[in-house]
Design an enzyme around this catalytic site. Structure first.
Site, PDB file in Angstrom:
ATOM      1  N   GLY A   1       0.816  -1.220   0.000  1.00  0.00           N
ATOM      2  CA  GLY A   1       0.000   0.000   0.000  1.00  0.00           C
ATOM      3  C   GLY A   1       0.844   1.262   0.000  1.00  0.00           C
ATOM      4  O   GLY A   1       0.611   2.191  -0.785  1.00  0.00           O
ATOM      5  N   ARG A   2       1.852   1.310   0.859  1.00  0.00           N
ATOM      6  CA  ARG A   2       2.656   2.543   0.972  1.00  0.00           C
ATOM      7  C   ARG A   2       3.664   2.684  -0.161  1.00  0.00           C
ATOM      8  O   ARG A   2       4.421   3.647  -0.200  1.00  0.00           O
ATOM      9  CB  ARG A   2       3.343   2.594   2.337  1.00  0.00           C
ATOM     10  CG  ARG A   2       4.166   1.371   2.693  1.00  0.00           C
ATOM     11  CD  ARG A   2       4.550   1.372   4.167  1.00  0.00           C
ATOM     12  NE  ARG A   2       5.221   0.149   4.584  1.00  0.00           N
ATOM     13  CZ  ARG A   2       4.604  -0.959   4.992  1.00  0.00           C
ATOM     14  NH1 ARG A   2       3.288  -1.015   5.004  1.00  0.00           N
ATOM     15  NH2 ARG A   2       5.297  -2.002   5.392  1.00  0.00           N
TER      16      ARG A   2
ATOM     17  N   GLU B   1       5.691   2.872   8.924  1.00  0.00           N
ATOM     18  CA  GLU B   1       4.945   1.621   8.788  1.00  0.00           C
ATOM     19  C   GLU B   1       5.905   0.517   8.316  1.00  0.00           C
ATOM     20  O   GLU B   1       5.717  -0.657   8.629  1.00  0.00           O
ATOM     21  CB  GLU B   1       3.771   1.789   7.806  1.00  0.00           C
ATOM     22  CG  GLU B   1       2.660   0.783   8.039  1.00  0.00           C
ATOM     23  CD  GLU B   1       1.401   1.053   7.208  1.00  0.00           C
ATOM     24  OE1 GLU B   1       1.477   0.993   5.973  1.00  0.00           O
ATOM     25  OE2 GLU B   1       0.331   1.315   7.803  1.00  0.00           O
TER      26      GLU B   1
ATOM     27  N   HIS C   1      10.321  29.198  11.717  1.00  0.00           N
ATOM     28  CA  HIS C   1       9.648  30.083  12.672  1.00  0.00           C
ATOM     29  C   HIS C   1       8.829  29.287  13.681  1.00  0.00           C
ATOM     30  O   HIS C   1       7.976  29.843  14.366  1.00  0.00           O
ATOM     31  CB  HIS C   1       8.768  31.076  11.921  1.00  0.00           C
ATOM     32  CG  HIS C   1       9.573  31.982  11.044  1.00  0.00           C
ATOM     33  ND1 HIS C   1      10.114  33.164  11.495  1.00  0.00           N
ATOM     34  CD2 HIS C   1       9.997  31.837   9.768  1.00  0.00           C
ATOM     35  CE1 HIS C   1      10.808  33.732  10.513  1.00  0.00           C
ATOM     36  NE2 HIS C   1      10.750  32.931   9.450  1.00  0.00           N
TER      37      HIS C   1
END
Ligand code: F6P
Length: 552
Positions: free
Chosen positions: A272-273, A358, A389
């Protein structure tokens, strides 16, 4: 780990850990020229690392002892290296050129990949050209991708990154969270007649995605009736024109009511990733067009080839992965910042969180034994200069070591002159920060230098900048589709290298399952249909409070 190569690295760490980057540069000024790597169109400066050339040599020996060469070859050849799921890991096949051939289990996967890419391209062209219309004959103006995790983070990251090459007459939105506000806010101002949904789910079982898809379908059917006067039957039939699916699970897609002809498939060898170069990138392809999408795939492939063929001591993913191991296991670093100097890359850190965490958030080795060292850094970040910042204070003067990647581009995507900037345009102002930050992090400012500015002696310690903070500078000419593909593949392979050294399976994700199961089991307790006795006291008390608040 536990090898002679690892022992040698540990001993070397004892020698160099105390050295300041100022000393390392004084001893070896040529490191600025020598500790660099060029990989496809990316230039990486590794000289601001708390490492010497000897460190890199020893790290490469660690990789060799861990069998990295064999593991790379096994991955590219389609061996089942994801052992806990008994799967090949072949995202690199998604970007092989059309004339390549890779046979896995008797099947030419390259032919399969290009068959789907061609179907995606026809669909994308039809939507972009206006020949694919909604049920009322109007052209599609908004594509809503419904997916989560790898079925969301890649497409949304890349859509944002490549917005400048997208068709501005079309807009993509991305719904992921099962929080109903997500789908509500993403559809409330849309016209169903001009909206197309892409339901992306590898498994087509994911609760969030299927729930959101059902909500979207109801919104569409209702809206076509109320706003466009379609009959209930016609509105229901219109789902076919307004919904397409991306999945590996054809039957489940059909069960949901999406015409299998409108399904774009991929394969279980795509994690999936690691999937947005597959059909999961369909919404992206509609936005940027098939040509730019293929340029992106070529960029992925260029980095794949670099990783597969470059010697380890000149191999960008290998060296970055090993440096991560160096900081995690020998310096005790716990987090890793990724700081793109490009507003277009504002979702890149979130994308990398899934990719890296993951993949490498594991505590057992491939054989089930406990890992022998810390694994998986916590990845985080925001674009510069916004981060400057906000949290850079801790990077500069805090007590922790946070290796950081600075990603910048030579050419602006949106060139803008500053009316009062003299010779400098706004991109110069922007990039001067990119260069300044890594220099300040590396070299800092000593007490003597601070005092020489006339600083009140009581304030001097507060203004001292310790320096010696490690960074990688990644510089490319311009943020193009190809360069984006190269960047993503760089981090995919970096993640793989770490996993090999740690001896873990970087391609499974069993740790996400228990929470999903428990959530399903808790639903009746939340509605009051089930009691709270079987839950732990803390959870039971919280659910009781929730129930009371909802009058149950
Ligand atoms: O729960 C984690 C996970 O399985 C991820 O690995 C995956 O990217 C995501 O859920 C979505 O899964 P699917 O594409 O099957 O809906």
């Amino acid at each position: 780990m536990g090898t002679p190569a690892w022992e040698a690295l540990s001993r070397h760490h004892d020698d160099v850990a105390g050295a300041h980057l100022r000393d390392l540069f004084a001893q070896d000024p040529s490191r600025a020229r020598e500790m660099v790597v060029d990989a496809a169109d990316l230039h990486l400066d590794l000289s601001k690392h708390r490492a010497t050339r000897e460190t890199l040599r020893l790290l490469v020996e660690v990789a060799e002892a861990a069998g990295l060469r064999e593991r790379i070859d096994a991955m590219f050849a389609g061996e089942r290296i994801n052992t806990t799921e008994d799967r090949a890991v072949l995202h690199t096949a998604l970007r092989l050129p059309r004339d390549a051939r890779l046979v896995v289990d008797g099947q030419d996967v390259v032919a399969d990949v290009h068959e789907v890419l061609d179907r995606m391209a026809s669909f994308a062209d039809a939507v972009r050209g206006g020949s694919w219309t909604g049920a009322t004959g109007q052209r599609i103006r908004t594509v809503v991708n419904i997916g989560i995790g790898g079925s969301d983070l890649g497409p949304v990251m890349a859509y944002e990154a490549l917005k400048h090459v997208s068709d501005r007459d079309l807009t993509c939105r991305f719904v992921s969270n099962i929080d109903p506000t997500d789908v509500h806010e993403s559809t409330r101002d849309l016209d169903p007649a001009t909206t197309l949904f892409v339901v992306a789910s590898k498994t087509f079982t994911t609760l969030e995605t299927l729930t959101n898809a059902r909500l979207a379908r109801a919104w569409l059917v209702e809206g076509l009736q109320e706003r466009h006067g379609l009959s209930p039957e016609d509105a229901q039939a219109a789902v076919a024109q307004h919904f397409v699916a991306v999945s590996t699970a054809a039957e489940k897609v059909a069960d949901f009511g999406i015409d299998p002809q409108n399904m774009y498939g991929f394969w279980d060898w795509v994690g999936g990733r690691y999937s947005y170069a597959s059909a999961v990138g369909l919404s992206l392809m509609v936005a940027i067009g098939p040509t730019a999408f293929r340029e992106m795939l070529d960029g992925f492939h260029a980095m794949d080839e670099h990783f597969r063929t470059a010697p380890f001591d000149a191999n960008a993913p290998v060296l970055l992965g090993l440096l991560d191991v160096w900081y995690t296991d020998l310096f005790g670093a716990e987090t890793h910042a990724v700081l793109p100097y490009s507003q277009y890359l504002h979702r890149f850190p979130a994308y990398l969180q899934q990719l890296t965490m993951e993949s490498n958030g594991k505590s057992v080795r491939l054989d089930g034994s406990p890992v022998r060292a810390a694994t998986g850094e916590v990845w985080w970040g925001e674009p510069g200069t916004n981060g400057q910042h906000a949290f850079y204070q801790l990077l500069h003067q805090g007590t922790r070591i946070v290796p950081a990647d600075f990603i910048g581009f030579v050419e602006p995507v949106q060139p803008l002159a500053d009316p009062e900037g003299g010779a400098a345009d706004v991109h110069d102002l922007f990039m001067s920060n990119y260069f300044a930050q890594t220099a300040a992090l590396a070299f800092g400012k000593t007490a003597e230098e601070v005092a020489a500015d006339g600083t009140d002696p009581a304030v001097v310690p507060h203004k001292v900048m310790p320096g010696n903070r490690p960074t990688t500078s990644i510089l490319a000419q311009r943020l193009t589709p190809s360069v984006l593909g190269q960047l993503v593949a760089l981090y995919e392979h970096t993640t793989f290298v770490q996993g090999v050294v740690w001896g873990i399976d970087s391609f499974d994700q069993w740790g996400v399952e228990l929470g999903k199961t428990m959530a399903r089991q808790l639903v009746p307790a939340l509605t009051g249909e089930a009691g709270l006795d079987e839950h732990d006291p803390s959870t039971a008390a919280l659910v009781a409070r929730y129930r009371a608040g909802r009058g149950r």
